[in-house]
Design a protein around this motif. Sequence first.
Motif, mmCIF file in Angstrom:
data_model
loop_
_atom_site.group_PDB
_atom_site.id
_atom_site.type_symbol
_atom_site.label_atom_id
_atom_site.label_comp_id
_atom_site.label_asym_id
_atom_site.label_seq_id
_atom_site.Cartn_x
_atom_site.Cartn_y
_atom_site.Cartn_z
ATOM 1 N N ALA A 1 18.014 -70.691 -128.648
ATOM 2 C CA ALA A 1 19.051 -69.963 -127.934
ATOM 3 C C ALA A 1 19.181 -68.531 -128.459
ATOM 4 O O ALA A 1 19.637 -67.635 -127.734
ATOM 5 C CB ALA A 1 20.393 -70.679 -128.072
ATOM 6 N N ASN A 2 18.757 -68.313 -129.695
ATOM 7 C CA ASN A 2 18.868 -66.991 -130.316
ATOM 8 C C ASN A 2 17.606 -66.157 -130.163
ATOM 9 O O ASN A 2 17.540 -65.046 -130.668
ATOM 10 C CB ASN A 2 19.202 -67.143 -131.805
ATOM 11 N N ILE A 3 16.620 -66.682 -129.484
ATOM 12 C CA ILE A 3 15.351 -65.922 -129.315
ATOM 13 C C ILE A 3 15.427 -65.119 -128.024
ATOM 14 O O ILE A 3 15.865 -65.502 -127.027
ATOM 15 C CB ILE A 3 14.139 -66.876 -129.288
ATOM 16 N N LYS B 1 19.649 -74.391 -131.262
ATOM 17 C CA LYS B 1 20.297 -73.151 -131.743
ATOM 18 C C LYS B 1 19.269 -72.050 -131.952
ATOM 19 O O LYS B 1 19.499 -70.909 -131.578
ATOM 20 C CB LYS B 1 21.044 -73.419 -133.054
ATOM 21 N N HIS B 2 18.148 -72.413 -132.562
ATOM 22 C CA HIS B 2 17.112 -71.420 -132.836
ATOM 23 C C HIS B 2 16.574 -70.805 -131.548
ATOM 24 O O HIS B 2 16.454 -69.584 -131.433
ATOM 25 C CB HIS B 2 15.978 -72.057 -133.634
#
Length: 121
Positions: free
Chosen positions: A119-121, A116-117
């Motif tokens: 994917a948000n970068i 998740k982390h």
Amino acid sequence: MKILESAENYLESILILRNEKGRVRSIDIVNHLGFSKPSVSIAMKQLEENGYITRDEDGHIFLTDTGKKIAEETYERHVFLTDLFTRCGVSEETAREDACKIEHHLSDETFECLKKHLANI
């Protein structure tokens, strides 16, 4: 379901070899992992007894639904971690080796949070 690291490695190897070759026999696993024929034979017997693989009369090895699920989850972690490490500047060979070590011990929670982390970068 948690199984031994060695069993995860065998199942992952069967998945990889099946995707590469279409069919898998014990000798393919011997060559892929560099283990002895007797070691692979014992492991295949245990995997079969535990319901992770089946074998046909010609010695071809097939993942059961349970075995396939474990193999795919292990392989997903391996690919993800290898990619993460190479993005950080780690050499491809070291990234693969380290991913193989970590993929078996990383909690589901940590793995999902990492995905998740990133994917948000």
